[in-house]
Design an enzyme around this catalytic site. Structure first.
Site, PDB file in Angstrom:
ATOM      1  N   GLY A 147       0.835  -1.192   0.000  1.00 20.29           N
ATOM      2  CA  GLY A 147       0.000   0.000   0.000  1.00 20.29           C
ATOM      3  C   GLY A 147       0.869   1.240   0.000  1.00 20.29           C
ATOM      4  N   GLY A 159      -0.500   4.622  -0.002  1.00 22.70           N
ATOM      5  CA  GLY A 159      -1.197   5.846   0.360  1.00 22.70           C
ATOM      6  C   GLY A 159      -0.341   6.623   1.337  1.00 22.70           C
ATOM      7  CG  HIS A 192     -15.824   8.646   5.269  1.00 25.97           C
ATOM      8  ND1 HIS A 192     -15.313   8.964   4.025  1.00 25.97           N
ATOM      9  CD2 HIS A 192     -15.073   9.324   6.167  1.00 25.97           C
ATOM     10  CE1 HIS A 192     -14.290   9.797   4.174  1.00 25.97           C
ATOM     11  NE2 HIS A 192     -14.113  10.017   5.456  1.00 25.97           N
ATOM     12  CB  ALA A 237      -0.075   4.674   6.347  1.00 26.06           C
ATOM     13  N   GLY A 238       1.608   4.217   3.754  1.00 31.17           N
ATOM     14  CA  GLY A 238       2.577   3.392   3.044  1.00 31.17           C
ATOM     15  C   GLY A 238       3.681   4.191   2.379  1.00 31.17           C
ATOM     16  CG  HIS A 277     -18.286  11.852   6.098  1.00 38.73           C
ATOM     17  ND1 HIS A 277     -18.954  13.043   5.907  1.00 38.73           N
ATOM     18  CD2 HIS A 277     -16.994  12.188   6.313  1.00 38.73           C
ATOM     19  CE1 HIS A 277     -18.093  14.046   6.010  1.00 38.73           C
ATOM     20  NE2 HIS A 277     -16.897  13.551   6.259  1.00 38.73           N
ATOM     21  NE  ARG A 331     -15.811  13.164   9.573  1.00 37.20           N
ATOM     22  CZ  ARG A 331     -14.716  12.877   8.884  1.00 37.20           C
ATOM     23  NH1 ARG A 331     -14.314  11.609   8.803  1.00 37.20           N
ATOM     24  NH2 ARG A 331     -14.029  13.816   8.291  1.00 37.20           N
TER      25      ARG A 331
END
Length: 644
Positions: free
Chosen positions: A40, A42, A406, A44-45, A266, A331
């Site tokens: 991954g 994104g 979400h 974090a990755g 959400h 939320r």
């Protein structure tokens, strides 16, 4: 199985600093001897791969997209929290810690949450150094805005493109390491299994999504940074490719899955427009800074042009119900309030079945107060996106919004060092369960992903490698070859069934999503959850008898990709219902309709459920085993969560 989070003790503000000092180090010359797999790319990755590469480790990074820039982190619009207190409005590291524990309805670890708040201040400096174009005030200082669940302004933002800009910053750092030869990047590779030997993660098995080739990759440690599982609901704000497969395959290899029923709905999404819509569009929570949420007081006005409804006939229900926080309640609370209005016949927009699914988000007062130019500077791209999708200009007509699936607070269980119950398998970002409790506050997803990747894993992974040493197994080992054969066997089974089947994978996914919204959505009860547990196996059986897959496994085959991911969703959905049924209380986004206060708010059961529920896989179609990690609240005392 005893769950030991291995959290440090002592003064909470000193725990992370002391823990870092006590961790073993790998000297610079030895770091290049170790190999790390990051799945991954994104926030974090990409942050983890870039930072570990910068430190000198050999990193292999994998993503199923054609580029890390397409990671779903790009869709996080509103902002990122950090306790900088630039506004001098009373914020602090402790207040961010307090708001996060309270926002999660007292179902998160204090030690993890405090660390998150503590390192948040470093994230902003890191991002600015990378060139992330945060909004600035007239004097040049970084600007902040408010988000739900807080009474201070601590959210840094880049218009409505914060996730995109932060991802580009992380991607630039990752690209630098790729160019330097420190990171090998493998695009269009989907992880389908974890290689585990003697209780230790030794690598992963992937499928090349273009050629169909199945390969084993080995390393000294594996980091899963693969996001959440919100697409189990089919209609969600997630990209259609988002899935649970990497986490679920790790779960079936021995990684406990924690709190799967904690899924966030959400409140600020564009309502569905048709039966065959494939996903929903998120409108950033930041819009609730200036937009006022309302419905007509009378159902007879629900179908009218909102501009024709007089002010005295409007119910600004969040401001009425929660005067202290108003439109900026967390939320879960905003979502349930909107659903309640629609269930009571006061929803707006076109009829969907027997009700109207929408409430208004109105910017007329803000435009009148600040001027159209100022509002468009803050939210212009969000307004443009809404207008392109709906045909309505939010400057002229109020937005219509409705809650949608979400974010997922549940995920693989990890200890304080972010390691799962599989030795050497670390889990970062939304893929783990650790920091948000039963409800994530807005603008904290970007914060957690970057905190884990930039500022936590470099220390904790180094300690693991220094302690455990190198992995002696290679991709040609018996264990790795056996894992490849298992994956090949699973794909062959899917293809064989798919050649004879007649039901498109999307149709089964849509049915699963409808079932999950109905039985395990914003409101849950024992009767519905038991019905879900009876219906999901029937749908799964239909999948394995009649799913349709055209083509073969040795080529680009999106139907095969979808089918494999849906097979995992069908198993996860059952675990979610088990978890929701067993947690016989209401907390955060887990709202059991049997446990409600007189004022309609959630009623927790701290005596019996102030713990993490972590589930062990015991075999296909076998009942999962529940384990418990007790939660202690030393600094934020247990109390009824109130935003009134």
């Amino acid at each position: 199985m005893e769950l030991d989070a291995r959290c440090p003790t002592g003064d909470i503000e000193k725990r992370w600093d002391r823990h870092r000092f006590e961790l073993k180090l790998v000297n610079p010359a030895n770091k290049r001897k170790f190999e790390v797999i990051v799945v991954g790319t994104g926030l974090a990755g990409a942050a983890a791969a870039a930072t570990l590469g910068e430190l000198g480790y050999k990193v292999k990074a994998f993503c199923y997209q054609d580029s890390p820039r397409r990671a779903h982190s790009i869709a996080a619009q509103g902002g990122i929290n950090a306790a900088k207190n630039y506004q001098n409005d009373g914020d602090s590291v402790f207040r961010l810690f307090y708001d996060t524990v309270k926002g999660g309805d007292f179902r998160a670890r204090e030690s993890n949450v405090y660390r998150l708040a503590q390192v948040s201040v470093n994230i902003i400096d890191q991002a600015v150094a990378q060139g992330v174009p945060f909004a600035r005030e007239y004097g040049g200082l970084l600007d902040n805005r408010s988000f739900g669940g807080a009474q201070v302004s601590r959210t840094f933002y880049a218009r409505g493109q914060t996730g995109q800009q932060l991802l580009l910053g992380a991607y630039s750092a990752l690209s630098r390491m790729i160019a330097a030869g420190k990171v090998d990047m493998y695009n269009r590779h989907e992880m389908l299994d974890v290689i585990v030997d003697d209780g230790r993660a030794r690598g992963i098995v992937t499928r090349d999504l273009v050629s169909g080739k199945i390969e084993a990759w080995t390393a000294d440690a594996v980091c899963l940074c693969t996001g959440g599982y919100g697409n189990v609901f089919f209609l969600s704000t997630n990209a259609m490719g988002c899935n649970v497969t990497a986490s679920w395959r790790a779960h079936k290899r021995g990684a406990l899955f924690a709190n799967p029923c904690y899924t966030q709905i959400h409140p600020t999404c564009i309502p569905p427009a048709g039966e065959y819509q494939s996903k929903l569009t998120l409108m950033s929570e930041s819009l609730r800074n200036d937009g006022r949420v309302w419905v007509p007081k009378s159902a007879s006005d629900s179908g009218k042009d909102p501009r024709s409804v007089p002010e005295k006939e409007r119910d600004y229900f969040l401001e009425r119900m929660y005067p202290a926080f108003g439109n900026l309640v967390p939320r879960d609370i905003a979502s349930r309030a909107a659903k309640r209005m629609c269930d009571d016949g006061l929803g707006v927009g076109p009829m969907v079945g027997d009700k109207r699914l929408g409430v208004y988000l109105d910017f007329a007062d803000a435009i009148k107060r600040d001027g159209k130019k100022i509002i468009l500077e803050k939210y212009g791209n969000l307004f443009e996106m809404y207008q392109r999708i709906t045909g309505d200009d939010p400057c002229e007509v109020p937005m219509r919004i409705y809650p949608a699936s979400h974010y997922t607070m549940g995920g693989l269980w990890v200890d304080y060092d972010l390691m799962s119950t599989i030795d050497g398998l670390f889990v970062l970002g939304e893929a783990n369960f650790s920091d948000h409790g039963a409800n994530r506050l807005g603008a904290s997803a970007l914060m957690q992903g970057l905190a884990d990747g930039y500022f936590v894993i470099p220390y904790t992974l180094g300690h693991y490698l220094a302690t455990k040493g190198k992995n002696p197994l290679g991709a040609d080992s018996t264990v790795a070859k056996s894992a490849v054969k298992e994956v090949e066997k699973g794909i062959a089974k899917l293809i064989d069934i798919g050649q004879k089947g007649s039901t498109h994978p999307d149709e089964i996914h849509r049915q699963l999503g409808t079932l999950m919204y109905d039985k395990c959505g914003m409101g849950r009860n024992a009767k519905g959850l038991k019905e879900g547990l009876a219906l999901i196996p029937e749908l799964r059986e239909r999948f394995w008898k009649d799913v349709q897959i055209l083509g073969s496994g040795g080529e680009l085959n999106t139907m095969l990709e979808k089918a494999g991911r849906i097979a995992d969703f069908l198993e996860l959905a059952e675990l979610m219902c088990h978890d929701a049924l067993t947690r016989d209380e209401s907390c955060g986004a887990h709202f059991r309709e049997e446990h409600v206060q007189e004022d309609g708010e959630a009623r927790r059961d701290d005596e019996n459920f102030a713990h993490v529920a972590a589930w062990e896989h015991t075999g296909d179609h076998a009942a999962p085993k529940r384990h418990v990690e007790k939660l202690d609240f030393e600094y934020v005392k247990l109390s009824q969560r109130s935003y009134k």
